[in-house]
Scaffold this active site. Structure first.
Site, PDB file in Angstrom:
ATOM      1  N   LYS A  71     -36.434  -4.902  34.909  1.00 24.78           N
ATOM      2  CA  LYS A  71     -36.093  -5.544  36.178  1.00 24.78           C
ATOM      3  C   LYS A  71     -35.088  -4.753  37.016  1.00 24.78           C
ATOM      4  O   LYS A  71     -35.145  -4.781  38.249  1.00 24.78           O
ATOM      5  CB  LYS A  71     -35.570  -6.959  35.935  1.00 24.78           C
ATOM      6  CG  LYS A  71     -36.625  -7.956  35.491  1.00 24.78           C
ATOM      7  CD  LYS A  71     -36.050  -9.356  35.437  1.00 24.78           C
ATOM      8  CE  LYS A  71     -37.106 -10.378  35.066  1.00 24.78           C
ATOM      9  NZ  LYS A  71     -36.571 -11.765  35.121  1.00 24.78           N
ATOM     10  N   ASP A 107     -36.942 -15.286  40.899  1.00 27.55           N
ATOM     11  CA  ASP A 107     -36.344 -16.120  39.860  1.00 27.55           C
ATOM     12  C   ASP A 107     -35.445 -17.202  40.447  1.00 27.55           C
ATOM     13  O   ASP A 107     -35.496 -18.373  40.047  1.00 27.55           O
ATOM     14  CB  ASP A 107     -35.537 -15.263  38.874  1.00 27.55           C
ATOM     15  CG  ASP A 107     -36.420 -14.473  37.927  1.00 27.55           C
ATOM     16  OD1 ASP A 107     -37.554 -14.917  37.669  1.00 27.55           O
ATOM     17  OD2 ASP A 107     -35.979 -13.414  37.446  1.00 27.55           O
ATOM     18  N   ALA A 133     -23.626 -14.271  32.599  1.00 26.99           N
ATOM     19  CA  ALA A 133     -23.345 -13.356  33.706  1.00 26.99           C
ATOM     20  C   ALA A 133     -24.339 -12.205  33.757  1.00 26.99           C
ATOM     21  O   ALA A 133     -24.049 -11.158  34.343  1.00 26.99           O
ATOM     22  CB  ALA A 133     -21.916 -12.814  33.586  1.00 26.99           C
TER      23      ALA A 133
END
Length: 290
Positions: A71, A107, A133
């Site tokens: 990603k 997302d 995080a």
């Protein structure tokens, strides 16, 4: 489904990728709309990412999804990146048009849509606690702020990572107060009781583990919990919520909603309402209610 030389190809790249549920969702939607499209998994090892991206574009695919571990790594190999995906620092959807690759991140859109659909929760004017995080947290933080949350607190096992995330977005998302801290604060009733929504973006719960000190019973009246984990369908956190009658949902709705957003990017049309979710329900073992 009949595949011919005219069939438009989409898919997903990752390593591993055989477990992906995306082919189930997208092929069901293509079929429901009568589109001559197909969605297939492409296993791509990290060392071959650049070659794979160039190859997919050269082969004429219409677009593809991106999953772990690509990603972030894919971003230098794209021609353009949507501003929110750039801010998030990750891409999960790529549109290919005339050989030009544009990256998006659906997302966060999926999270906001799932909150509305599964919990009737609107982030506007609300306070949200984000656990974690990493990349999923970044997309959650950006999208919740875009949706109007007035306060977003990021809590992480490593406080420095939470601070880094907050520093990244604080100056670029006006109207939201950001804060960062450690997971130790979860044991403080006053702290946990100040939020309208808690979102778990971590893998905690996948193996039957839970957050130490987090007691959903301490949440304020009307608050809810969204757990991005969807396997197992009921994590220990969601089981606790169920025991206390706290509104909650797992990550399946988000998976569906982000897929619907990607589908619209590629095809220009929305999948039939509920089609992707029904396809998953038929494919997966019967989910349990929290």
């Amino acid at each position: 489904m009949t595949i011919t030389g005219k069939t438009t190809v989409t898919g997903i790249i990752g390593a591993p990728v055989a477990h992906s549920l995306s082919p189930v969702m997208h092929n069901a939607a293509f079929g429901a709309l009568g589109l001559d499209w197909v969605y297939v998994p492409f296993p791509v090892p990290p060392a071959r990412l650049e070659a794979a991206v160039a190859g997919l574009a050269a082969a004429g695919v219409a677009g593809f999804n991106v999953t772990i571990p690509h990603k972030v790594a894919i971003m230098p190999f794209l021609d353009a990146i949507d501003p929110d995906a750039e801010l998030i620092g990750a891409v999960n959807t790529v549109l290919v048009r005339e050989g030009r690759l544009t990256g998006y991140n659906t997302d966060g859109l999926g999270l906001v849509a799932a909150l509305a659909g599964k919990l009737t929760f609107d982030p506007r004017g609300k306070s949200v606690l984000v656990l974690g995080a990493g990349g999923a947290a970044r997309s959650a933080v950006v999208s919740l702020a875009r949706a109007g949350a007035v306060r977003v607190h990021v809590a992480n096992r490593t406080t420095d990572a939470a601070v880094t995330l907050v520093d990244l977005v604080a100056g670029r998302l006006e109207g939201t107060a950001f804060a960062a801290g450690s997971l130790d604060a979860l044991a403080d009733p006053a702290f946990i009781g100040s939020f309208d929504l808690v979102v778990n973006t971590t893998s905690v719960g996948m193996s039957g583990d839970s957050f130490s000190g987090l007691d959903p019973a301490l949440l304020k009246s009307g608050a809810c919990i969204y757990d991005m984990v969807y396997a197992p369908p009921v994590t220990p956190l969601l089981a606790q919520c169920g025991a206390h009658g706290i509104p909650c949902a797992n990550g399946l709705g988000m998976l569906v909603a982000q897929g619907e957003a990607a589908f619209r990017i590629w095809t220009g049309v929305a999948p039939p309402e509920g089609c992707m979710e029904r396809a998953l329900a038929a494919f997966l073992p019967e989910p349990c209610k929290p």
